[in-house]
Design a protein around this motif. Sequence first.
Motif, PDB file in Angstrom:
ATOM      1  N   LEU A 187      55.834   1.619  26.915  1.00 49.90           N
ATOM      2  CA  LEU A 187      56.634   2.753  27.711  1.00 49.90           C
ATOM      3  C   LEU A 187      56.650   3.895  27.433  1.00 49.90           C
ATOM      4  O   LEU A 187      56.582   4.841  28.240  1.00 49.90           O
ATOM      5  CB  LEU A 187      58.064   1.998  27.303  1.00 49.90           C
ATOM      6  N   ASN A 188      56.222   4.323  26.175  1.00 47.55           N
ATOM      7  CA  ASN A 188      56.086   5.615  25.792  1.00 47.55           C
ATOM      8  C   ASN A 188      55.060   6.313  26.591  1.00 47.55           C
ATOM      9  O   ASN A 188      54.926   7.558  26.787  1.00 47.55           O
ATOM     10  CB  ASN A 188      56.032   5.705  24.449  1.00 47.55           C
ATOM     11  N   ALA A 189      53.734   5.500  26.591  1.00 49.00           N
ATOM     12  CA  ALA A 189      52.581   6.091  27.073  1.00 49.00           C
ATOM     13  C   ALA A 189      52.748   6.128  28.555  1.00 49.00           C
ATOM     14  O   ALA A 189      52.324   7.201  29.048  1.00 49.00           O
ATOM     15  CB  ALA A 189      51.505   4.938  26.974  1.00 49.00           C
ATOM     16  N   TYR A 206      45.812  -5.818  27.344  1.00 48.35           N
ATOM     17  CA  TYR A 206      46.147  -4.963  28.153  1.00 48.35           C
ATOM     18  C   TYR A 206      46.343  -3.585  27.036  1.00 48.35           C
ATOM     19  O   TYR A 206      46.135  -2.526  27.582  1.00 48.35           O
ATOM     20  CB  TYR A 206      47.574  -5.439  28.759  1.00 48.35           C
ATOM     21  N   MET A 207      46.897  -3.911  25.953  1.00 48.24           N
ATOM     22  CA  MET A 207      47.306  -2.814  25.147  1.00 48.24           C
ATOM     23  C   MET A 207      45.801  -2.006  24.713  1.00 48.24           C
ATOM     24  O   MET A 207      45.567  -0.826  24.434  1.00 48.24           O
ATOM     25  CB  MET A 207      48.121  -2.939  24.083  1.00 48.24           C
ATOM     26  N   TYR A 241      48.752   0.007  30.561  1.00 52.02           N
ATOM     27  CA  TYR A 241      50.116  -0.082  29.960  1.00 52.02           C
ATOM     28  C   TYR A 241      51.156  -0.711  30.982  1.00 52.02           C
ATOM     29  O   TYR A 241      52.207  -1.418  30.653  1.00 52.02           O
ATOM     30  CB  TYR A 241      50.506   1.320  29.972  1.00 52.02           C
ATOM     31  N   SER A 242      50.779  -0.752  32.427  1.00 55.82           N
ATOM     32  CA  SER A 242      51.789  -1.252  33.261  1.00 55.82           C
ATOM     33  C   SER A 242      51.601  -2.761  33.428  1.00 55.82           C
ATOM     34  O   SER A 242      52.779  -3.584  33.329  1.00 55.82           O
ATOM     35  CB  SER A 242      51.520  -0.730  34.933  1.00 55.82           C
ATOM     36  N   GLU A 243      50.476  -3.200  33.190  1.00 57.37           N
ATOM     37  CA  GLU A 243      50.129  -4.800  32.951  1.00 57.37           C
ATOM     38  C   GLU A 243      50.891  -5.367  31.682  1.00 57.37           C
ATOM     39  O   GLU A 243      51.322  -6.123  31.443  1.00 57.37           O
ATOM     40  CB  GLU A 243      48.837  -5.043  32.979  1.00 57.37           C
ATOM     41  N   ALA A 244      50.578  -4.322  30.542  1.00 51.91           N
ATOM     42  CA  ALA A 244      51.279  -4.865  29.212  1.00 51.91           C
ATOM     43  C   ALA A 244      53.007  -4.893  29.185  1.00 51.91           C
ATOM     44  O   ALA A 244      53.457  -5.807  28.628  1.00 51.91           O
ATOM     45  CB  ALA A 244      50.804  -3.797  28.191  1.00 51.91           C
ATOM     46  N   LEU A 245      53.443  -3.821  30.098  1.00 51.21           N
ATOM     47  CA  LEU A 245      54.869  -4.093  30.554  1.00 51.21           C
ATOM     48  C   LEU A 245      55.225  -5.364  31.114  1.00 51.21           C
ATOM     49  O   LEU A 245      56.347  -6.043  30.776  1.00 51.21           O
ATOM     50  CB  LEU A 245      55.330  -2.722  31.107  1.00 51.21           C
ATOM     51  N   ALA A 246      54.563  -5.731  32.116  1.00 52.40           N
ATOM     52  CA  ALA A 246      54.676  -7.041  32.838  1.00 52.40           C
ATOM     53  C   ALA A 246      54.699  -8.361  31.784  1.00 52.40           C
ATOM     54  O   ALA A 246      55.651  -9.146  31.994  1.00 52.40           O
ATOM     55  CB  ALA A 246      53.875  -7.221  33.863  1.00 52.40           C
ATOM     56  N   THR A 247      53.506  -8.380  30.990  1.00 55.18           N
ATOM     57  CA  THR A 247      53.536  -9.732  30.393  1.00 55.18           C
ATOM     58  C   THR A 247      54.502  -9.524  29.028  1.00 55.18           C
ATOM     59  O   THR A 247      54.965 -10.464  28.645  1.00 55.18           O
ATOM     60  CB  THR A 247      52.019  -9.831  29.677  1.00 55.18           C
ATOM     61  N   SER A 248      54.701  -8.453  28.495  1.00 52.31           N
ATOM     62  CA  SER A 248      55.575  -8.337  27.255  1.00 52.31           C
ATOM     63  C   SER A 248      57.155  -8.776  27.927  1.00 52.31           C
ATOM     64  O   SER A 248      57.610  -9.074  27.278  1.00 52.31           O
ATOM     65  CB  SER A 248      55.579  -7.110  26.761  1.00 52.31           C
TER      66      SER A 248
END
Length: 461
Positions: free
Chosen positions: A354-356, A218-219, A224-231
């Motif tokens: 998060l920053n992005a 995802y990154m 980015y939203s998807e990366a937040l969910a999986t991370s």
Amino acid sequence: MKLQYIKAIGLIGMSFMMFSCTKKVLEKSPVSSFSAQDFYKTPSDAQAGVYGIYDAAQSVFRMNFAYWGEGRADNVKTAQSGEGLVLMQNNLNETASSANWAALYSMISRANFAVKYIPGVYGNEGGGAQLIGQARALRALAYFYLVRIWGDVPLITEPYTSTEQDIFVTKTKKELVLDQIEEDLKFAAANCVAKFNNSNDRIMFTSGGANALLTHVYMWRKKYSEALATSELVLNNSLYGLVSSMDDWSKIFTTSYSKESIFEVGYNDTETNSLRVLYAIGSYAIYTPSEKFKSSYEAGDKRISYLYDTTLVEPKAIWKFLGKGVSDEVSTPSKQNIVLLRLADIMLLRAEALNAIGGADNISKALELLNKIRKRAGVPEFASDTEAIEKYGDLESAILHERSVELAFEGHRWFDLVRTGKAISTMGPINGLSDERNLVWPIFIDVLNKNPNMVQNEYYR
């Protein structure tokens, strides 16, 4: 239990030599007439088939993880001729050994057989879902390296079982390959076990490992939203935690199976890798720390003395994987595992995401994650994003700097530079990199010679 899956390799080695044919397909070799369906008869066969994919991964990553992830970046240098120098000088051509994708497609071939035939072993019981999940995670891992290294690549998801199948494959657009990677990893995250309750938690794919790799994907795609969910799933997983001391930090790499580790490629006394050749054989080590890397650490950073001999003007070895003070002159193969995914890595990717996305709350959360890594390393925490901006220009650069030093020599640096659009600005002054088309590798000459439908990547024509 160390490397359970290696025990099964002797049972399936000859079988996979006969039916692991994707590598041969890409090189215009005859398709085997061996029926994989005859191999996949029992649950033990299904497990052995998945072990065989892990075995293929050992061959893939034993040396190339460093060539692909570090060799073209700014953290290492070499005094040797050969592949290391070719990559450092950005003189890639179609004969470079790291341009050969055959081992990755061999790994994919084994995964394709497992995905196709394991369901028949279990019928309608669904008992093979977790094994299929592992196979699909490993296939996704191989394809993720392929698409990051070569861009558009052949996408093959069915095993080759008949001479009637088209063996002269063509490239698939990289975005479609990435779509398949996501699909495989979502299946793996849903179907792999949460934990094995033994050392296999670190060397075999669990749902946590699938989510960690999916975070990387995802990154790469800037989702980015998807990366937040999986991370978040990874960070909340009780299987993982940051180690607290620097001695324990060192053991992540030298001893393996740390609680911070998410996925490692496993090795032992029999199944060895080239870590010592890459990083530690005295004046013959392929890679040593670059001057830029040595000057990048902040004062008081506790990690540096575990990475190389700071008393030498020209360090002769990188200690990270082999241990502080490792003998420079021993040329025996290495049995340490190669750590591909760990918690600090995912935490810093989450901070980037998060920053992005932005917003005061997200920036605060990003700083909190960044500061956890900095605090462990003994460097001052940032009281605000303003401090990070004053030191590194912007918060993203501060996070990327932390990835550079925390994940040094682990095979992430080149991909981080490409992913964030900083490869040319970083490497241009070092080796003249200036063309976006040069970010991918050339396709290996054997593939071009044996497949009339394969076209060389544009920059190298």
